[in-house]
Design an enzyme around this catalytic site. Structure first.
Site, PDB file in Angstrom:
ATOM      1  NE  ARG A  57      -1.712  -2.255   2.663  1.00 24.44           N
ATOM      2  CZ  ARG A  57      -1.811  -3.683   2.449  1.00 24.44           C
ATOM      3  NH1 ARG A  57      -2.911  -4.115   1.718  1.00 24.44           N
ATOM      4  NH2 ARG A  57      -0.838  -4.481   2.775  1.00 24.44           N
ATOM      5  CB  THR A  58       3.581   2.456   1.979  1.00 24.05           C
ATOM      6  OG1 THR A  58       2.946   1.959   3.473  1.00 24.05           O
ATOM      7  CG2 THR A  58       4.443   3.942   2.328  1.00 24.05           C
ATOM      8  CE  LYS A  86      26.493  -3.928  -9.655  1.00 22.47           C
ATOM      9  NZ  LYS A  86      26.804  -2.847 -10.807  1.00 22.47           N
ATOM     10  NE  ARG A 107       7.744   0.476   4.180  1.00 18.99           N
ATOM     11  CZ  ARG A 107       6.686   0.147   4.461  1.00 18.99           C
ATOM     12  NH1 ARG A 107       6.222  -1.102   4.035  1.00 18.99           N
ATOM     13  NH2 ARG A 107       5.348   0.872   4.555  1.00 18.99           N
ATOM     14  CG  HIS A 135       4.521   4.020   8.287  1.00 20.04           C
ATOM     15  ND1 HIS A 135       4.511   4.816   7.355  1.00 20.04           N
ATOM     16  CD2 HIS A 135       4.194   2.821   7.835  1.00 20.04           C
ATOM     17  CE1 HIS A 135       4.181   4.268   6.137  1.00 20.04           C
ATOM     18  NE2 HIS A 135       3.911   2.786   6.549  1.00 20.04           N
TER      19      HIS A 135
END
Ligand code: ASP
Length: 309
Positions: A57-58, A86, A107, A135
């Site tokens: 959703r986010t 890497k 995130r 959040h």
């Protein structure tokens, strides 16, 4: 009120008046968010969505928000396809996104990662969840949902249920609800209680949250039931998780004892903590809540990138 170029790292960075302004602005975004009206306010802008941790959703609602504003999106949903593999540092990845875009949504599994990203970025950084930390955009859409459904935030009895220890959504929301003077009950298994720092923050606003493991009583008294998933991925010890998994569930039986107009919210994804039979009841607000992420994130992006409404 000026939000231009502002980072959105924690809900604690905002005053009550600023939050009210954003929620009001989000309301005006609804017809654009659901496609009734169209706009190209951010047609000259690019948003980078850097997701170092899973999201449905986010990420999608940030991307939709940008598209609905006429803007463009770059980014990744999984760092395994990037130079992180890497050995590139977070700082260098952020420096690149900074030079390629006008705003960075990040995130990350580590608490503090968004704040760190903001230090390496000239363009504004929006925290889409940092570990068990904060959040803030979820918090704003949660407040928007309560306001839309209940017409006010102050005075509502809100029960936050579930994994209050590792859940970042409830850490942000407990703070914001205290700022708005809601009544708070924290319902959790003994080992997943709300951290002391969060409880102390609530008390600073004069709110005295009740902590309990009595779900039935909390459901009976609540106007808003905010249910959360046990954050399995954050448990350092799988045994600790095994001891609490399945320890609470919201079902129709339980809701029979609740107020007629109780609303049930959940940041999603749900796993076992809300029985799908609840979906058919008028109490189930969680899918509407998820949609509200679009107007709220549209409001934030437009305010930060300076589009005129
Ligand atoms: N989607 C929310 C978060 O990212 C809640 C969860 O994952 O349980 O924090």
């Amino acid at each position: 009120m000026n939000f231009k170029n502002r980072d959105i790292i924690s809900i604690k960075d905002f005053s009550k008046e600023e939050i009210e302004y954003i929620l009001d602005y989000a309301k005006r975004m609804v017809p654009y968010a659901n496609g009734e009206k169209h706009t190209t306010l951010l047609s000259q802008h690019i948003m980078a969505a850097l997701f170092f941790e899973p999201s449905t959703r986010t990420r999608l609602s940030f991307e939709i928000a940008m598209h609905r504003l006429g803007g463009n999106v770059i980014g990744f949903a999984d760092p395994s396809g990037t130079s992180q593999k890497k050995g590139e540092s977070l700082a260098d990845t952020i420096r690149m996104a900074d030079s390629y875009s006008d705003a960075i949504v990040i995130r990350h599994p580590h608490e503090g990662a968004a704040r760190l990203a903001a230090e390496f970025s000239e363009v504004p950084v929006l925290n889409a969840g940092d570990g068990a930390g904060q959040h803030p955009t979820q918090c704003l859409l949660d407040l928007f949902t309560i306001l839309t459904e209940k017409k006010k935030i102050k005075g509502n009895k809100v029960a936050l249920v579930g994994d209050l220890k590792y859940g970042r959504t409830v850490h942000s929301l407990a703070y914001a609800l205290s700022l708005f003077k809601a009544d708070l009950t924290f319902v959790s298994p003994e080992t997943l209680k709300m951290p002391k720092e969060v409880i102390n923050e609530c008390k600073e606003f004069g709110v005295e949250p009740v902590s309990t493991s009595n779900l039935e009583k909390a459901v009976k008294e609540a106007d808003v039931l905010y249910v959360t998933r046990i954050q399995k991925e954050r448990f350092p010890d799988p045994e600790e998780y095994n001891r609490v998994v399945g320890s609470y569930k919201i079902n129709i039986e339980l809701l029979k004892e609740a107020k007629k107009d109780i609303i049930v919210m959940h940041p999603l994804p749900r796993v076992t903590e809300i029985d799908p039979e609840v979906d058919k009841t008028p109490h189930a607000i969680y899918f509407k809540q998820a949609f509200n992420g679009v107007p709220v994130r549209m409001a934030l992006l437009n305010l930060i990138l300076g589009g005129k409404l």
